[in-house]
Scaffold this motif. Structure first.
Motif, short mmCIF file in Angstrom:
data_model
loop_
_atom_site.label_atom_id
_atom_site.label_comp_id
_atom_site.label_asym_id
_atom_site.label_seq_id
_atom_site.Cartn_x
_atom_site.Cartn_y
_atom_site.Cartn_z
N MET A 56 137.78 30.85 -63.17
CA MET A 56 137.55 32.29 -63.16
C MET A 56 136.04 32.53 -63.23
O MET A 56 135.38 32.01 -64.13
CB MET A 56 138.23 32.98 -64.34
N ILE A 57 135.53 33.29 -62.26
CA ILE A 57 134.10 33.58 -62.19
C ILE A 57 133.93 35.09 -62.19
O ILE A 57 134.61 35.81 -61.45
CB ILE A 57 133.46 32.99 -60.92
N GLU A 58 132.99 35.58 -63.00
CA GLU A 58 132.70 37.01 -63.09
C GLU A 58 131.44 37.32 -62.28
O GLU A 58 130.45 36.59 -62.35
CB GLU A 58 132.47 37.39 -64.55
N PHE A 59 131.50 38.41 -61.52
CA PHE A 59 130.36 38.90 -60.76
C PHE A 59 130.08 40.34 -61.16
O PHE A 59 130.93 41.01 -61.75
CB PHE A 59 130.63 38.83 -59.25
N GLU A 60 128.91 40.85 -60.80
CA GLU A 60 128.50 42.21 -61.13
C GLU A 60 129.51 43.25 -60.62
O GLU A 60 129.73 44.28 -61.25
CB GLU A 60 127.12 42.47 -60.53
N SER A 61 130.10 42.97 -59.46
CA SER A 61 131.05 43.91 -58.86
C SER A 61 131.94 43.14 -57.88
O SER A 61 131.65 41.99 -57.53
CB SER A 61 130.30 45.00 -58.09
N LEU A 62 132.99 43.80 -57.43
CA LEU A 62 133.86 43.19 -56.42
C LEU A 62 133.06 42.94 -55.15
O LEU A 62 133.22 41.91 -54.49
CB LEU A 62 135.07 44.08 -56.14
#
Length: 96
Positions: A56-62
């Motif tokens: 699972m990787i989180e980014f600033e936005s979709l």
């Protein structure tokens, strides 16, 4: 603005090639501001039949997650991943 997330379940068939993919992908993730929140083969699986390594990787936005995934650099790394694994991968927008 809600965060964007990449969620993947990866069934690795060639650990050596996958290590090469990982070595390519990590700096690309970082260049797009991604933060790995979870990674490993030991997810507690309570339903379904999927096996493999979960990431699972989180980014600033979709949109940022999408730009990462569609980037030429990541697609080059993905070509190596495709040679050594089977992957279920989703992009999803966070709720907040």
């Amino acid at each position: 603005m809600p965060k964007g997330y990449l969620v993947a379940n990866i069934r690795i068939q060639d650990n050596e090639k996958f290590a090469a993919f990982s070595g390519m992908a990590t700096p690309i993730i970082e260049a797009h501001g991604g933060k790995v929140l979870a990674r490993g083969p030991n997810a507690e699986r309570h339903e379904g039949q999927l096996k493999g390594t979960v990431m699972m990787i989180e980014f600033e936005s979709l949109e940022t997650a999408r730009k990462f995934y569609l980037s030429e650099e990541y697609q080059a790394a993905k070509a190596i991943r495709d040679e050594c694994s089977e992957t279920d991968l989703m992009l999803i927008e966070g709720t907040e």
